[in-house]
Scaffold this motif. Structure first.
Motif, mmCIF file in Angstrom:
data_model
loop_
_atom_site.group_PDB
_atom_site.id
_atom_site.type_symbol
_atom_site.label_atom_id
_atom_site.label_comp_id
_atom_site.label_asym_id
_atom_site.label_seq_id
_atom_site.Cartn_x
_atom_site.Cartn_y
_atom_site.Cartn_z
ATOM 1 N N ARG A 89 31.472 18.331 17.927
ATOM 2 C CA ARG A 89 31.777 16.727 18.570
ATOM 3 C C ARG A 89 32.503 16.836 19.799
ATOM 4 N NH1 ARG A 89 36.401 14.335 18.131
ATOM 5 N NH2 ARG A 89 37.751 14.690 16.166
ATOM 6 N N GLU A 90 32.058 15.512 20.649
ATOM 7 C CA GLU A 90 32.893 15.310 21.843
ATOM 8 C C GLU A 90 34.221 14.701 21.242
ATOM 9 O OE1 GLU A 90 31.333 13.231 25.372
ATOM 10 O OE2 GLU A 90 29.463 13.744 24.586
ATOM 11 N N LEU A 91 35.478 15.011 22.052
ATOM 12 C CA LEU A 91 36.693 14.576 21.968
ATOM 13 C C LEU A 91 36.645 12.948 22.107
ATOM 14 C CD1 LEU A 91 39.296 16.890 23.567
ATOM 15 C CD2 LEU A 91 37.896 17.132 21.454
ATOM 16 N N THR A 92 37.618 12.106 21.277
ATOM 17 C CA THR A 92 37.572 10.895 21.373
ATOM 18 C C THR A 92 38.477 10.688 22.628
ATOM 19 O OG1 THR A 92 39.596 10.967 20.171
ATOM 20 C CG2 THR A 92 37.780 10.304 18.994
ATOM 21 N N GLY A 112 47.867 22.812 20.865
ATOM 22 C CA GLY A 112 48.562 21.396 21.283
ATOM 23 C C GLY A 112 48.426 20.333 20.383
ATOM 24 N N THR A 113 47.857 19.282 20.933
ATOM 25 C CA THR A 113 47.979 17.687 20.142
ATOM 26 C C THR A 113 46.451 17.925 19.363
ATOM 27 O OG1 THR A 113 47.167 16.715 21.956
ATOM 28 C CG2 THR A 113 49.484 16.520 21.629
ATOM 29 N N LEU A 114 45.528 18.485 19.692
ATOM 30 C CA LEU A 114 44.305 18.697 19.255
ATOM 31 C C LEU A 114 44.246 19.340 17.886
ATOM 32 C CD1 LEU A 114 41.522 17.773 20.130
ATOM 33 C CD2 LEU A 114 41.069 20.014 21.060
ATOM 34 N N TYR A 154 34.412 17.119 27.195
ATOM 35 C CA TYR A 154 35.336 17.663 26.322
ATOM 36 C C TYR A 154 35.080 17.698 24.839
ATOM 37 C CZ TYR A 154 38.078 16.303 30.058
ATOM 38 O OH TYR A 154 38.792 16.169 31.665
ATOM 39 N N ILE A 155 34.610 19.182 24.410
ATOM 40 C CA ILE A 155 33.883 19.278 23.129
ATOM 41 C C ILE A 155 35.016 20.071 22.146
ATOM 42 C CG2 ILE A 155 31.943 20.442 21.976
ATOM 43 C CD1 ILE A 155 30.385 19.697 24.629
ATOM 44 N N MET A 156 34.933 19.288 20.879
ATOM 45 C CA MET A 156 35.676 20.397 19.828
ATOM 46 C C MET A 156 34.472 20.956 18.979
ATOM 47 S SD MET A 156 37.603 18.886 16.781
ATOM 48 C CE MET A 156 39.044 17.877 17.497
ATOM 49 N N MET A 157 34.677 22.439 18.881
ATOM 50 C CA MET A 157 33.627 22.817 18.054
ATOM 51 C C MET A 157 34.573 23.686 16.864
ATOM 52 S SD MET A 157 31.141 26.167 18.808
ATOM 53 C CE MET A 157 29.765 25.308 19.649
#
Ligand code: URA
Length: 240
Positions: free
Chosen positions: A227-230, A213-215, A66-69
């Motif tokens: 980065r990868e999600l926590t 959503g919650t992100l 799961y990556i956040m860009m």
């Protein structure tokens, strides 16, 4: 992957090669499981529990990434494209082996939060119109956004093709000839935010997604960084 799986399947899922290539690697004695050299490529292993080494390197098994860009302008949000570079092109090889894809689309000229994953179930749930997951965008528009527009967004707006949007929430930051605002929508029609403002005779000149959503977009990421999600971020996304 289930709790028990074939060694060659585990290694191939992790991107170490095709099943055929793995068979050869195993036969050549390059794989150890729990301290023992294994020559049987179809050995049943517990990928989350057994200690697997390939060429002396520990294999840390995981199925999903799961990556956040923070998507920059100029890239398209698909896995491959005949003309343009894609958000996937920015990822390093260590992530590409998982065959990730963008969960949802942003226009080529839109910046901001992009979730990139190989978890098809989560992606489907986040994008399902039935779920109505909220997405918030920061917008700069050519036009004076005023208090009365809040009501227009809250009620349904008719787009150029006659579609009536679901109620949306407008928070105005700055009301001027170039206005700044946040718009939260629960759906994702093609060019939706731009078309909603167009329906009110205003042109979006800058668009950035800040949450899904919650992100929330990690503002310490510059455009093009990821980065990868926590664990917590993944957990709360899965529970919306
Ligand atoms: N709405 C748009 O118009 N463009 C995007 O990229 C996302 C939402």
């Amino acid at each position: 992957m289930s709790k028990v799986a074939r060694l060659d399947k585990v290694l191939s899922n992790m991107g170490y090669g095709s099943r055929k290539q793995i068979k050869k690697i195993v036969k050549e004695g390059n794989v150890e499981v729990n301290g023992e050299v294994i020559l049987k490529n179809d050995l049943k292993v517990k990928p989350y529990e057994d200690e697997i080494y390939l060429n002396g390197e520990k294999v840390i098994y995981r199925e999903f990434i799961y990556i956040m860009m923070n998507k920059p302008k100029g890239l398209v949000s698909s896995t491959d494209d005949p003309r343009d570079s894609t958000v996937i092109n920015l990822l390093s090889d260590e992530y590409l082996i998982f065959k990730p894809f963008p969960a949802g689309r942003l226009d080529k000229d839109t910046e901001g939060l992009m979730l990139i994953t190989n978890d098809g179930k989560l992606s489907h749930e986040l994008l399902s119109p039935k779920r109505g997951v909220e997405k918030t965008y920061y917008v700069e528009v050519d036009g004076v956004v005023e208090e009365e527009h809040k009501e227009r967004f809250k009620n349904r707006i008719e787009l150029d093709d006659g579609y009536l949007t679901l109620p949306a929430k407008l928070d105005i930051m700055n009301s001027d000839v170039i206005s700044k605002a946040y718009l939260t929508i629960k759906e994702g029609k093609y060019h939706q935010v731009k078309r909603m403002f167009e329906a009110l005779s205003m042109k979006v000149i800058y668009l950035k997604r800040v949450s899904m959503g919650t992100l929330r977009l990690d503002e310490s990421l510059n455009t093009g960084e990821y980065r990868e999600l926590t664990k917590e971020e993944v957990f709360s996304l899965k529970n919306i």
